[in-house]
Design an enzyme around this catalytic site. Structure first.
Site, PDB file in Angstrom:
ATOM      1  N   PHE A 140       7.532  -3.710  -4.902  1.00 58.73           N
ATOM      2  CA  PHE A 140       6.745  -2.578  -4.417  1.00 58.73           C
ATOM      3  C   PHE A 140       5.369  -3.076  -4.003  1.00 58.73           C
ATOM      4  O   PHE A 140       4.697  -3.759  -4.776  1.00 58.73           O
ATOM      5  CB  PHE A 140       6.594  -1.495  -5.496  1.00 58.73           C
ATOM      6  CG  PHE A 140       5.862  -0.281  -4.979  1.00 58.73           C
ATOM      7  CD1 PHE A 140       6.518   0.645  -4.173  1.00 58.73           C
ATOM      8  CD2 PHE A 140       4.516  -0.087  -5.254  1.00 58.73           C
ATOM      9  CE1 PHE A 140       5.839   1.756  -3.665  1.00 58.73           C
ATOM     10  CE2 PHE A 140       3.833   1.022  -4.756  1.00 58.73           C
ATOM     11  CZ  PHE A 140       4.502   1.945  -3.955  1.00 58.73           C
ATOM     12  N   ASP A 225       1.150 -10.199  -5.187  1.00 55.72           N
ATOM     13  CA  ASP A 225       0.686  -8.819  -5.313  1.00 55.72           C
ATOM     14  C   ASP A 225       0.426  -8.562  -6.793  1.00 55.72           C
ATOM     15  O   ASP A 225       1.346  -8.353  -7.579  1.00 55.72           O
ATOM     16  CB  ASP A 225       1.759  -7.875  -4.764  1.00 55.72           C
ATOM     17  CG  ASP A 225       1.365  -6.414  -4.926  1.00 55.72           C
ATOM     18  OD1 ASP A 225       0.415  -6.118  -5.673  1.00 55.72           O
ATOM     19  OD2 ASP A 225       2.039  -5.561  -4.313  1.00 55.72           O
ATOM     20  N   LYS A 254      -5.607  -1.087  -8.659  1.00 57.49           N
ATOM     21  CA  LYS A 254      -5.366  -0.380  -9.927  1.00 57.49           C
ATOM     22  C   LYS A 254      -6.448  -0.625 -10.994  1.00 57.49           C
ATOM     23  O   LYS A 254      -7.510  -0.023 -10.912  1.00 57.49           O
ATOM     24  CB  LYS A 254      -3.962  -0.680 -10.453  1.00 57.49           C
ATOM     25  CG  LYS A 254      -2.875  -0.059  -9.560  1.00 57.49           C
ATOM     26  CD  LYS A 254      -1.531   0.123 -10.246  1.00 57.49           C
ATOM     27  CE  LYS A 254      -0.637   1.060  -9.465  1.00 57.49           C
ATOM     28  NZ  LYS A 254       0.391   0.441  -8.661  1.00 57.49           N
TER      29      LYS A 254
END
Ligand SMILES: *Cc1c(COP(=O)(O)O)cnc(C)c1O
Length: 404
Positions: A140, A225, A254
């Site tokens: 993702f 990532d 995040k």
């Protein structure tokens, strides 16, 4: 406590685009790892806003940084630089392999920058032949069209017409598949150093090592990532540091902001030079308000005491989950690293992770899922031991109800 009932959950269905299906309750206040809804009901937070609220809610260090900066300057645009952005970039280069930083506002944007940089680097150095991006199933990387197409879940990327081209998906942890496929036409390999949304899947040492070797062999860039794994989540400041291999480009978001929207792409000076003036940009990226908060957040997280505390909390989570499972046999495996943990549903309860999430919510505990079969825990990195114990007391009640 304010119990303002004038805004109700039903308003969501009236005025919001229906791409989410939020819980019935609406939180109005948070402190540390506790949240309160409009009715004053209290929740223990093992979800941490999906690995974002790394210092819990309203941590004094964040509130202080935010209010101080709020009284100085909020926004300038990249026509000017600003002190918080420069200090934050300096800190990120000290905490990682990186020499250069590009600021964005989200994980997807940081990944978009990473992918565009890789493509530009290849175009500048090798012409138009070297464009392939290899990524992995279940990966993702965000919801912009390029990042969602690189992500390995067709259900997220299909149905929007023609996709950005030359993207190949391979099975994660499959050394042979990568060996067979990668070539000199590969521009970059993009991966999470621990798949989050895809189900909390750790790379094998051999896979991690081989990815790096094959990228070197074929002059392809390795993009990590670290949007979910970064900023202490796995117990290292960045997860690559625990894997023993170093990427060429790293994206982070995040937990970087602890709740303020910010993302960043980290890379080397050599690669960064391919983003010349005008090649890429963002209006808000590097905004002083967001950078001031992120600076305070990573100042706190990078303290050895906090990083060691993450490993200690991981042990407590694992012990508590194992003890619960010895009694109820709902999980087949506890996996992940640091405070990015997954409890995999056992065969009998296959695909029922969401039922645990719903049952936990009723008991005043917030957890996440990662796919249909994994209950995911991404709490604050500084959650107190009392809150962990209380959360597990509530999880036990939820699981007892679930199996009944
Ligand atoms: C959450 C996430 C993203 C997307 O971040 P946004 O801020 O939602 O754009 C990208 N990659 C990974 C690994 C993530 O967990």
């Amino acid at each position: 406590m304010s119990t303002d009932q004038s805004v109700e959950r039903s308003l969501f269905d009236d005025v919001m685009v229906p791409c989410y299906s939020p819980m019935e309750m609406i939180p109005v206040k948070g402190q540390g790892s506790r949240l309160w809804d409009q009715g004053g009901n209290e929740y223990i937070d093992f979800a941490g806003g999906i690995a974002v609220s790394c210092l819990g809610h309203c941590h004094p260090v964040m509130v202080d940084a935010l209010t101080k900066q709020a009284n100085k300057i909020w926004h300038l645009s990249n026509v000017m630089t600003n002190e918080p952005a420069l200090r934050l970039a300096k800190k990120l280069t000290e905490l990682s392999f990186a020499e250069k930083v590009f600021f964005a506002n989200s994980g997807a944007e940081a990944n978009e920058a990473a992918l565009k940089l890789a493509r530009r680097w290849a175009a500048d150095n090798y012409g138009n032949e070297k464009t392939e991006v290899i990524a992995f199933y279940q990966g993702f990387h965000g919801r912009t069209f390029f990042t969602v197409s690189v992500g390995g879940q067709a259900s997220y990327s299909d149905g929007f017409g023609p996709k950005p081209g030359d993207i190949t998906h391979l099975p994660y942890n499959d050394v042979e598949a990568l060996k067979a496929h990668i070539s000199d036409k590969t521009c970059a390999v993009m991966m999470e150093p621990l798949q989050g949304e895809g189900g909390i899947i750790t790379p094998t040492d051999e896979f991690a090592k081989t990815v790096r070797e094959l990228c070197d062999k074929h002059n392809a860039l390795l993009i990590f990532d670290e949007v979910q794994t970064g900023n202490g989540r796995t117990g290292d400041f960045y997860a690559y540091q625990g894997l023993g291999i170093t990427p060429d480009i790293l994206s982070t978001a995040k937990s970087l902001g602890g709740g303020i929207p910010i993302g960043a792409m980290l890379t080397t000076t050599k690669l960064a030079q391919h983003f010349k003036v005008g090649v890429h940009g963002s209006t808000y990226g590097g905004n002083p308000l967001a950078c001031a908060v992120a600076e305070a957040v990573i100042g706190e997280i990078s303290k050895p005491s906090v990083l060691d505390g993450i490993k200690e909390r991981e042990s407590i989570f694992r012990e508590c989950l194992t003890r619960l499972n010895e009694k109820y046999h709902v999980f087949s495996e506890i996996r992940g690293k640091g405070l990015l943990l997954g409890a995999v549903m056992s065969e009998k309860y296959e695909g029922k992770a969401r039922d645990i999430l719903v049952a936990a919510g009723k008991q005043g505990l917030l957890v996440l899922v990662a796919g249909a079969n994994v209950v995911r825990f991404t709490p604050s990195l500084v959650i107190s031991k009392e809150d962990i114990q209380e959360g597990f007391a509530r999880l036990e009640k939820a699981i007892a109800e679930f199996v009944a």
